[in-house]
Each structure stands twice: as C-alpha cells, then as structure tokens.
Write a protein that holds these residues in place. Structure first.
Motif, PDB file in Angstrom:
ATOM      1  N   PRO A   1     -29.268   9.273  21.748  1.00 28.56           N
ATOM      2  CA  PRO A   1     -27.817   9.440  21.817  1.00 28.56           C
ATOM      3  C   PRO A   1     -27.405  10.824  21.311  1.00 28.56           C
ATOM      4  O   PRO A   1     -28.071  11.407  20.457  1.00 28.56           O
ATOM      5  CB  PRO A   1     -27.285   8.332  20.899  1.00 28.56           C
TER       6      PRO A   1
ATOM      7  N   TYR B   1     -33.059   3.983  17.620  1.00 26.28           N
ATOM      8  CA  TYR B   1     -32.015   4.998  17.494  1.00 26.28           C
ATOM      9  C   TYR B   1     -30.879   4.581  16.567  1.00 26.28           C
ATOM     10  O   TYR B   1     -29.915   5.338  16.400  1.00 26.28           O
ATOM     11  CB  TYR B   1     -31.471   5.359  18.873  1.00 26.28           C
TER      12      TYR B   1
ATOM     13  N   LEU C   1     -31.898   8.954  26.522  1.00 32.08           N
ATOM     14  CA  LEU C   1     -31.832   8.971  25.063  1.00 32.08           C
ATOM     15  C   LEU C   1     -32.662  10.128  24.515  1.00 32.08           C
ATOM     16  O   LEU C   1     -33.549  10.648  25.203  1.00 32.08           O
ATOM     17  CB  LEU C   1     -32.311   7.625  24.530  1.00 32.08           C
TER      18      LEU C   1
ATOM     19  N   MET D   1     -21.432   6.074  19.304  1.00 34.02           N
ATOM     20  CA  MET D   1     -21.855   5.735  20.666  1.00 34.02           C
ATOM     21  C   MET D   1     -22.496   4.352  20.694  1.00 34.02           C
ATOM     22  O   MET D   1     -23.176   3.945  19.747  1.00 34.02           O
ATOM     23  CB  MET D   1     -22.844   6.798  21.167  1.00 34.02           C
TER      24      MET D   1
ATOM     25  N   VAL E   1     -28.447   2.330  16.780  1.00 34.55           N
ATOM     26  CA  VAL E   1     -27.209   2.385  17.546  1.00 34.55           C
ATOM     27  C   VAL E   1     -26.896   0.987  18.070  1.00 34.55           C
ATOM     28  O   VAL E   1     -27.812   0.225  18.402  1.00 34.55           O
ATOM     29  CB  VAL E   1     -27.362   3.402  18.704  1.00 34.55           C
TER      30      VAL E   1
ATOM     31  N   LEU F   1     -24.809   1.729  23.382  1.00 36.23           N
ATOM     32  CA  LEU F   1     -25.588   1.614  24.613  1.00 36.23           C
ATOM     33  C   LEU F   1     -25.230   0.296  25.298  1.00 36.23           C
ATOM     34  O   LEU F   1     -25.319  -0.771  24.691  1.00 36.23           O
ATOM     35  CB  LEU F   1     -27.090   1.633  24.325  1.00 36.23           C
TER      36      LEU F   1
END
Length: 557
Positions: free
Chosen positions: A262, A293, A260, A267, A295, A269
């Motif tokens: 990203p 992040y 990381l 995206m 995400v 994970l």
C-alpha cells in the motif's frame, strides 16, 4: 421557548451527524474516531446509476448504453429519456435507506457512473443519498463503478463500449478518472458519514497477455493499475486527508500481484467473493495480505447465490473481522433483500431483445412495459424477501427456526408448501443441493432451481402456482404450527409424481406416518390420525423417496 426547541433540535441533528467521526484504519482494523472497531455490514445499490443487463433479464448486449439504444429504437429518444429519469427517481429513495437501517445494515455502497457526474446531476443524487444515510447514522462508500472508457473486458459492469479504447488504453480517460476523484474529494472532504472512496471497481484487464488473459486473472505485474490508483490517491489527498481510500486488485478485484505494498497510511484492500467455497482457504490469500502489510481488508461485493451460501459467507468473514457490502439491494429475481417485479408488457420487450425469433412489440406496449418497470423499482412496489434478510442478519449467529407465516391450525386450515420455516439448512428444512460453488467446482451449481419466491436450496417454481419440485430422497421441510384445537388430524398433501411413485412421511410430536405419492397430475394423499397438541409445535414433511412435486397441506378432523 420555540427558538430554544429549534436550537435543541438542530443540535441533535448536528450530534447525530458527527458523533462517530471519520472512519480510519488502525492496523488491520477499521475504527471510528473513538478507536472502536467498526464492522461494515452493507449493501450495494447496484442497478441504480448503472444498469447491468442481467439485473433487467437482458442477456444479449447488456451494457447500459446498448440497452438505452435498443429502447430508443422501440419507443424513441424522448420516451427513453423519460424512462431513465423515472428510473433514477424511483430506484433508490429515502424509504430504501430507512428500511436498510431498520433491518440491521450500517452502510451503503454507491456504484457511480462517471457520466452522471459530468453535470451536477450525479452530485445532486449523491447529496440526497448522503442526507438519508446521515439521518440513519449509516456510512456511505462511494464506488466508481463505471470509469471513463471502462476498466475491463467484462463490458456490462462498466457500461463499456468494447469497440473504443478502454481506460487503460487512453491517457485522456485516465486523467478524466483522476479529475473525477479530485472533484469528489473536494466536495465531500468534510463529510464524516462518507466512510471511504472505492476508487476503481473490479478492474479486469490483461495488460501482459490481453488475448489469453483478457480479464487479468493471471497478471503478474499490474503496473498500469498500481500507477493509476496511486495518481488517484494523490489527487484525493490534495484536499482530503481524512477519508479511507479503498483499492481493488485486477481480475474483478482479487489479483493483487504487483499492486502492493500500500502507498497510503489510510488504505483498505477490497476483494470480491462470488460462487466459491466458504472456507478458510477461500480467503487465506487476503488474510496473508492483511497480516503482511498490516492493513484492513473488506469485501466490497459478494452475493448472487443462495441463502445457505449467504449465511456461511457472512459467518466466515465476520469470524475474521472482515466487513462486507452485499450485491445488490434489488433487481428482478429473488436472491436479494428486495425484488423488482416484472410485468407482461416488459416481458414482450425482453423476448424481442433476448430471442431472435420473437416479434417486435408495439411502441405503446414497450413504453407501458418499461415505465411500469421503472415504477416497480420504487421501494413501495418491491417484494421484500424476509428469507434473504434472515439468512444475512440472524442466521450467521443463530441458525434456529422462526415461523414464516402464523400457521393458525384448526380443522379446515391450509398451509402452502412453500411457506416452510425460516432458518438454516438442517434446521428449517433439509436440501441436498443448496448453493452455487461453480468457481470452486464447475459441477456444483445448486440452489433454488426454479428461481421463484424464496432463495433457499429448496426448489420452487411458479409456472402452475407456487410449488416445490425436484424433491430428492431424504429432503424435508419444517412448519411451525399454532394449533387451536388438540386432536388427531387427517393431513392431506397436494402432490404430483411423474414417472415413479414417491413416498412422503409426516412427523410431529414423536409420531411418524407415511403415504405413497402415486404417479399422476396434482392429487391429494392422506396421512391419517396425526396427533396435534394445542399450542405451538413443529411439523416435518419428509421425502422418504423423492421425485414428486408438493403444493399444499390441509388439516382435517
């Protein structure tokens, strides 16, 4: 009129295929085109394109290419080719996907073997699977499970030849992997029911210390992994800007050191979760990545445990809006929604492969055995494990009980001991050693020790007919009865104790009555004057002191 109806039908098919639009990321969530949160609840089709030895009960030389070579040694190349054609044709069909939808799953993860895509065959299979998913409004995740050269030192999961350079040791393998995804993306870029591309399954390779950390668990940099996944993403984005790209860390998907941050705005994970505790600490590291992040995170593989573990894992994950893909849909064994039944001829093949002293079966025996196994992979020949499905789809929100069988009770009726109610531990049954937590605690390896019939903590064996064994003090089983005739019954229990006598009690409608289980082989003990009301009620059979086996309950006046 016929033309109008045909157009209307075509329009319905079009709308059903496109209504949800492409999935995408929105901060820490996966959402559809409308922005609605999508929690992926799916199953991986492990064993279809890529066989792993343990799924076939092959415990020595379990890579697919070695299994194939050993099969050729037994039955010849032509018949081995016939087996693999039958395997691919039977293992996953429209019936499997229809069933998954009916049970309550909304997604499918396809483990892909790159060799099948060197010709059109892999794409033909994938196109059919996608059509079945679209018809059921289910999302399909494409997962590169066996990359060129193999992505790690756990050889079976990628069909790797350990004597040859791995994916990470050969530039040509890496470029072939990039080219694979470029080709896949170009073909499926306009397919909204493909949810995502899971670009490398379970990397497990020690870049910094290949001797002492061969699976990359302690890797701190992971530079080759990040670099290749970035190249793959770039190749995908040359033609496909809409599909989610899923990445996995080293160490079987969980080590994100150096991977990381990203590098793509769409995206997810992925992490894989096996044999550890189902508590906040077990997933806290991935929660931190998600929040740091901004995400989404997703469990691309989990399973291979008991129903208790399944229920608790799903409850934990969904409380954090984490979707999952269970592993696998089917194999030989009971810890899956579907079981592939074995056969006596194939058992001879297994004995020859697994045991050094076992005799070699004849070519005809081996051929009958492996072809029967290929046919047994078909959905119509599978055993559906309702207990597994109930543990995954109902019990995380409702731990209460449901009858496993109708259990219509009148004088002379009988119930098998193994047909206790569906439900969570402490509700349908109580067992003291319910799951395998060997990653968190090597000494904690519970579950069904007999490995037969059901996947709860209750220990069930099948070597003398189905029976419950390894019964410990305080454990109990509950049965929902539908009594046709009210009265006081004599309940007879078929039991067997080894070196010490046990004590069993029967409880229903507030009455508790007990009997001693004497030492000896299978025998009947009686619990007299047990009151049963007309209608539905619960019966509990409890081990006041354990150490015995239990096979059947009979009801008599």
């Amino acid at each position: 009129m016929k033309t109008i109806l045909s157009l209307a039908a075509a329009m319905l098919v079009f709308l059903s295929s496109h209504a949800q639009g492409f999935l995408r990321t929105a901060g820490t969530r996966i959402v559809n085109e409308k922005g609605d949160n999508v929690l992926l609840r799916g199953v991986g089709l492990g064993g279809w394109m890529l066989q792993e030895g343990y799924m076939l009960k092959v415990y020595r030389q379990g890579q697919q290419h070695k299994i194939r070579a050993r099969m050729e040694e037994l039955i010849g190349k032509e018949r081995t080719d016939e087996f693999y054609e039958a395997w691919l044709a039977n293992h996953t069909t429209r019936a499997d996907i229809d069933a998954m939808k009916a049970w309550g799953f909304n997604s499918v993860r396809l483990p892909m073997h790159y060799r099948l895509y060197e010709t059109e065959k892999g794409f033909t299979i994938t196109d059919s699977l996608l059509a079945w998913c679209k018809a059921n409004r289910m999302y399909l995740i494409l997962d590169l499970h066996a990359a060129p050269g193999g992505q790690g030192n756990d050889l079976n999961i990628a069909d790797r030849d350990g004597s040859q350079p791995s994916l990470w040791e050969n530039e040509a393998h890496q470029q072939a992997t990039v080219a694979f995804w470029r080709k896949v993306a170009a073909r499926y870029k306009d397919e909204p029911w493909i949810a995502a591309y899971d670009i490398i399954n379970e990397p497990n390779f020690g870049f910094e210390d290949p001797v002492n950390d061969k699976n990359g668990i302690k890797e701190t940099k992971n530079e080759p992994l990040r670099r290749l996944m970035m190249e793959i993403t770039k190749a995908i984005r040359e033609t496909d800007q809409r599909h989610i790209v899923i990445i996995e860390g080293n160490g079987w998907g969980n080590n994100y050191n150096g991977v990381l941050p990203p590098w793509d705005s769409n995206m997810v994970l992925s992490f894989h979760k096996y044999w550890n505790y189902n508590n906040e600490q077990a997933i806290s590291y991935m929660i931190r990545y998600r929040d740091q992040y901004n995400v989404p995170i997703w469990v691309g593989e989990t399973g291979e445990n008991s129903n208790v573990w399944f229920t608790n894992a799903i409850r934990l994950l969904e409380s954090h809006n984490i979707g999952w893909a269970w592993w696998p849909l089917k194999k030989i064994g009971v810890s899956n929604p579907l079981e592939i039944p074995s056969n006596p001829d194939y058992q001879q093949v297994l004995a020859y492969w697994n045991e050094k002293s076992a005799p070699k079966p004849s070519a005809e025996t081996a051929y009958r055995g492996v072809m029967a196994l290929a046919r047994a992979t078909n959905f119509r020949n599978n055993v559906v494990h309702r207990d597994v499905l109930d543990a995954m789809l109902r019990q995380p929100s409702d731990p209460g009980t449901l009858p496993f069988k109708p259990n219509l009770i009148a004088p002379g009726a009988a119930i098998r001991a193994v047909d206790y109610d569906l439900g969570s531990n402490g509700y349908a049954y109580y067992d003291t050693d319910t799951a395998n937590y060997r990653v968190s605690d090597p000494k904690h390896t519970g579950g069904n020790r007999g490995g037969a019939y059901r996947n709860d903590g209750v220990d069930i064996r099948s070597d003398d007919g189905l029976f419950i064994t390894d019964i410990e003090n305080g454990e109990w089983l509950q049965y929902t009865l539908n009594v046709r005739k009210q009265g006081k019954y004599t309940i007879r229990l078929e039991v067997a104790a080894d070196s010490l006598p046990g004590k069993v009690s029967v409880e229903t409608n507030g009455a508790v009555k007990a009997a001693t289980v004497p030492v000896g082989q299978w025998q009947w003990v009686e619990v007299k004057e047990v009151p049963l009301k007309r209608g539905v009620q619960k019966l509990r059979v409890k081990a006041v002191s354990g150490g015995y086996k239990f096979r059947e309950i009979r009801f008599e006046n």
